[in-house]
Design an enzyme around this catalytic site. Structure first.
Site, short mmCIF file in Angstrom:
data_model
loop_
_atom_site.label_atom_id
_atom_site.label_comp_id
_atom_site.label_asym_id
_atom_site.label_seq_id
_atom_site.Cartn_x
_atom_site.Cartn_y
_atom_site.Cartn_z
N ASP A 82 5.48 -10.91 10.99
CA ASP A 82 6.21 -10.97 12.26
C ASP A 82 5.75 -9.83 13.17
OD1 ASP A 82 8.12 -11.92 14.06
OD2 ASP A 82 9.72 -10.66 13.23
N HIS A 180 15.51 -9.33 21.42
CA HIS A 180 15.67 -8.79 20.08
C HIS A 180 16.91 -7.91 20.03
CE1 HIS A 180 11.13 -9.44 19.81
NE2 HIS A 180 11.67 -10.26 18.95
N GLY A 181 17.56 -7.87 18.88
CA GLY A 181 18.77 -7.07 18.73
C GLY A 181 20.01 -7.89 19.03
N HIS A 208 12.37 -16.55 19.31
CA HIS A 208 12.70 -15.24 18.75
C HIS A 208 14.03 -14.77 19.33
CE1 HIS A 208 8.80 -13.81 16.84
NE2 HIS A 208 8.50 -15.02 17.30
N ALA A 232 17.00 -11.85 12.58
CA ALA A 232 16.80 -10.58 11.89
C ALA A 232 18.05 -9.70 11.96
CB ALA A 232 15.60 -9.84 12.48
#
EC number: 4.1.2.40
Length: 284
Positions: A82, A180-181, A208, A232
């Site tokens: 990734d 992200h996050g 993503h 994630a």
């Protein structure tokens, strides 16, 4: 062979209208959770690691543990790189047994991104390794890479067509409003942009930054062409919160074989939910 390329599973998802979950793992316990849960639900599975994860745990260790778990559960899976940025690093990990790669040149100018990605495709396809690349930039933080919101860029549909044609990639990660996050407010995804990209591009599309997205957004994105969903942060938080809670309530605890149990159980619930959102239960 239990460690496989991601190409076939993503093409099947594209044809049948569901998505394959890609779960970021970090150690033995997180690997156990995602493989066990996917096997129980007969879901296709991509086990993903950032450069930081492979540096922390060791690429040989991750591949070996993933292969052993896949064999014991009779459940083929892809071990995926990734957000990797260097061809030399990718070559080393392919040699170690990885068969699915994401090369991230999204921070480069368009022409340079194409050149980097094509060099990775040319190498990886010799070994039947599938290649994902990103066009556009997501905001937020992944490993040590931080992209300020003002620097995030949405994917341009016509550029996406040219990018896929010139690189020969197997799947395309696009930027349509995720990050992200964790989200501080509910994101507004650009579904019209997703539709326009899908009309111009025939490879599977990747989303993503799916941690914390409402189910309705994930299912709509899949209906419009998303074939792989990356998660994630949500996994890490479920695991660490349950672990911290257990240790707070059991200050005398010292045996990881005991205190890891609630952490794994909490993470497992997130994995089950993501598989349900992706519509991939029973699709192995």
């Amino acid at each position: 062979m239990f460690i496989i390329s991601g190409r076939t599973m993503l093409k099947k998802a594209q044809q049948e209208g569901y998505a394959v979950p890609a779960f970021n793992i970090h150690n033995l316990e997180t690997l156990q959770v995602v493989v066990e849960t996917a096997a129980e639900l007969r879901s296709p599975l991509i086990v993903a690691g950032t450069p930081g994860t492979f540096s922390y745990a060791g690429v040989g260790n991750i591949v070996a543990i993933a292969a052993e778990l896949a064999k014991s559960w009779n459940h083929p899976l892809a071990v995926h790189l990734d957000h990797h940025e260097k061809l030399a690093d990718i070559k080393m990990k392919v040699a170690a047994g990885v068969r699915s790669v994401m090369i991230d040149g999204s921070h480069f100018p368009f022409a340079d991104n194409i050149a980097l990605v094509k060099s990775v495709v040319d190498y990886c396809h010799r070994y039947d390794v599938s290649v994902e690349a990103e066009l556009g930039r997501l905001g937020g933080q992944e490993d040590d890479l931080i992209v300020d919101g003002k620097d995030a860029l949405y994917t341009h549909p016509e550029q996406a067509r040219e990018f896929v044609e010139k690189t020969g990639i197997d799947s395309l990660a696009i930027a349509i409003g995720t990050a992200h996050g964790l989200y501080t407010a509910e994101p507004k995804l650009d579904f019209e942009r997703l539709t326009e990209i899908r009309q111009r591009v025939d490879v599977p599309l990747v989303l993503h930054g799916a941690s914390g997205l409402p189910t309705r957004d994930i299912t709509r994105a899949i209906s419009l062409g998303i074939c792989k969903v990356n998660v994630a942060t949500e996994l890490k938080i479920a695991f660490s919160d349950a672990l911290k809670n257990y240790l707070t309530q059991h200050a005398e605890a010292s045996d990881p074989r005991h205190y890891m149990i609630p952490a794994k159980a909490a993470m497992k619930e997130v994995v089950r939910k993501v598989i349900a959102d992706c519509g991939c239960e029973g699709k192995l």
